[in-house]
Design an enzyme around this catalytic site. Structure first.
Site, short mmCIF file in Angstrom:
data_model
loop_
_atom_site.label_atom_id
_atom_site.label_comp_id
_atom_site.label_asym_id
_atom_site.label_seq_id
_atom_site.Cartn_x
_atom_site.Cartn_y
_atom_site.Cartn_z
N ALA A 65 5.90 1.64 2.99
CA ALA A 65 6.44 2.89 2.49
C ALA A 65 5.31 3.68 1.85
CB ALA A 65 7.52 2.60 1.45
N GLY A 109 7.26 -1.95 4.16
CA GLY A 109 8.25 -1.29 5.02
C GLY A 109 7.84 -1.30 6.49
N GLU A 112 8.94 -4.58 7.76
CA GLU A 112 10.41 -4.53 7.82
C GLU A 112 10.89 -3.69 9.01
OE1 GLU A 112 10.32 -3.25 3.58
OE2 GLU A 112 12.05 -4.57 3.41
N GLU A 132 4.63 -6.00 -1.51
CA GLU A 132 5.24 -5.18 -2.56
C GLU A 132 5.06 -5.78 -3.94
OE1 GLU A 132 6.74 -6.11 0.31
OE2 GLU A 132 7.83 -4.41 1.18
#
Ligand code: CO8
Length: 258
Positions: A65, A109, A112, A132
């Site tokens: 992200a 992300g 993911e 993260e």
């Protein structure tokens, strides 16, 4: 389709969606995820598309992200915006197969996102990770759940708790990716797989996707019952008659999605 952060091309019934924020290693910001959700929905409804390939650059599939975009957000903003839930759920609604072609970093992300695809083919330089923890947060679009299902509890805990990266060989050994190929062959190999899928009966292809995904959502007994019912129901299709006739007549099946 004109987008700013992704590039979409369709050739021979295969759509390639390329994440394209080179200056940020394809970090996933609101713009990119919105465009991705829009593109995937449009491609899913396009008769000229039978399989979708999601890829990035040679250096990064996606480095997570966008940290710069979210660093100052408050809990209330994250919660009220339901940060990236609608966009990521749009990806999961796609009924056609989505294959991830991963080179370089697939972190946070990005990892993911790759795991939300139907399977992952990666290049030898791929690096997967859920770092993260280094930012004082945790995965937010399924990483703790999906990585655990892919590679088991021990490796998933190791990855999430230490934030270490997994290389391509370990990713293949652990079941995170289906194949590892040389970087120069990544798109050639992924496109060959996608074209092979595109030749099949699309009804059977979509039923495979639905059935395999069921195994994540239900008990073994219910999953097998679901599979048996869809197996039976495929005998109502012309493609089943054609596929089996072609086998017996020693010719290639001509599927018509009927
Ligand atoms: N966000 C924003 N910018 C990024 C990101 C990122 N995740 N990753 C890299 N960039 C930017 C860098 O800031 C840099 O920009 P600039 O030149 O303007 O400073 C540019 O990309 C190139 O990066 P580096 O110079 O750092 O390149 P290196 O080759 O030295 O390092 C790394 C590459 C190791 C990938 C390094 O960039 C890195 O560690 N990136 C961050 C990885 C990370 O922590 N990812 C997890 C983010 S949090 C997350 O994903 C939470 C998911 C939950 C919800 C998801 C919804 C989508």
């Amino acid at each position: 389709m004109a987008y700013e952060t992704i590039i979409v091309e369709i050739e021979d019934y295969v759509a390639v969606v390329r994440l394209n924020r080179p200056d940020a290693l394809n970090a996933l910001n609101a713009k990119l995820l919105g465009e991705l959700a829009d593109a995937l929905g449009t491609l899913d409804a396009n008769d000229k598309v039978r399989c979708i390939v999601l890829t990035g650059s040679e250096k990064a599939f996606a480095a997570g992200a966008d940290i710069k975009e979210m660093s100052e957000k408050s809990f209330v903003e994250m919660y009220m915006q339901d940060f990236f839930t609608p966009e990521t759920e749009a990806l999961l609604r796609v009924r056609k197969p989505v294959v991830a072609a991963v080179a370089g970093y697939a972190l946070g992300g990005g990892c993911e996102l790759a795991m939300m695809c139907d399977f992952i083919i990666c290049a030898e330089n791929a690096k997967f990770g859920q770092p993260e923890i280094n930012l004082g947060v945790v995965a937010g679009i399924g990483g703790t759940q999906r990585l655990t299902r892919f590679v088991g509890k021990s490796k998933a805990m190791d990855m999430h708790l230490t934030g270490r990266f997994m290389d391509a060989a370990e990713a293949e050994r652990s079941g995170l990716v289906s194949r590892v190929v040389p970087l120069k062959d990544l798109m050639k190999e992924t496109m060959a797989a996608a074209r092979k899928i595109a030749e099949k009966s699309q009804i059977a292809v979509m039923v495979v996707k639905e059935s395999v995904n069921r195994s994540y959502e239900t008990t073994l007994r219910e999953g097998i019952l679901f599979e048996r019912r869809v197996f039976h129901s495929l005998f109502a299709t012309e493609d089943q008659k054609e596929g089996m006739a072609a086998f017996m007549e020693k010719r290639t099946a001509q599927f018509r999605d009927k």
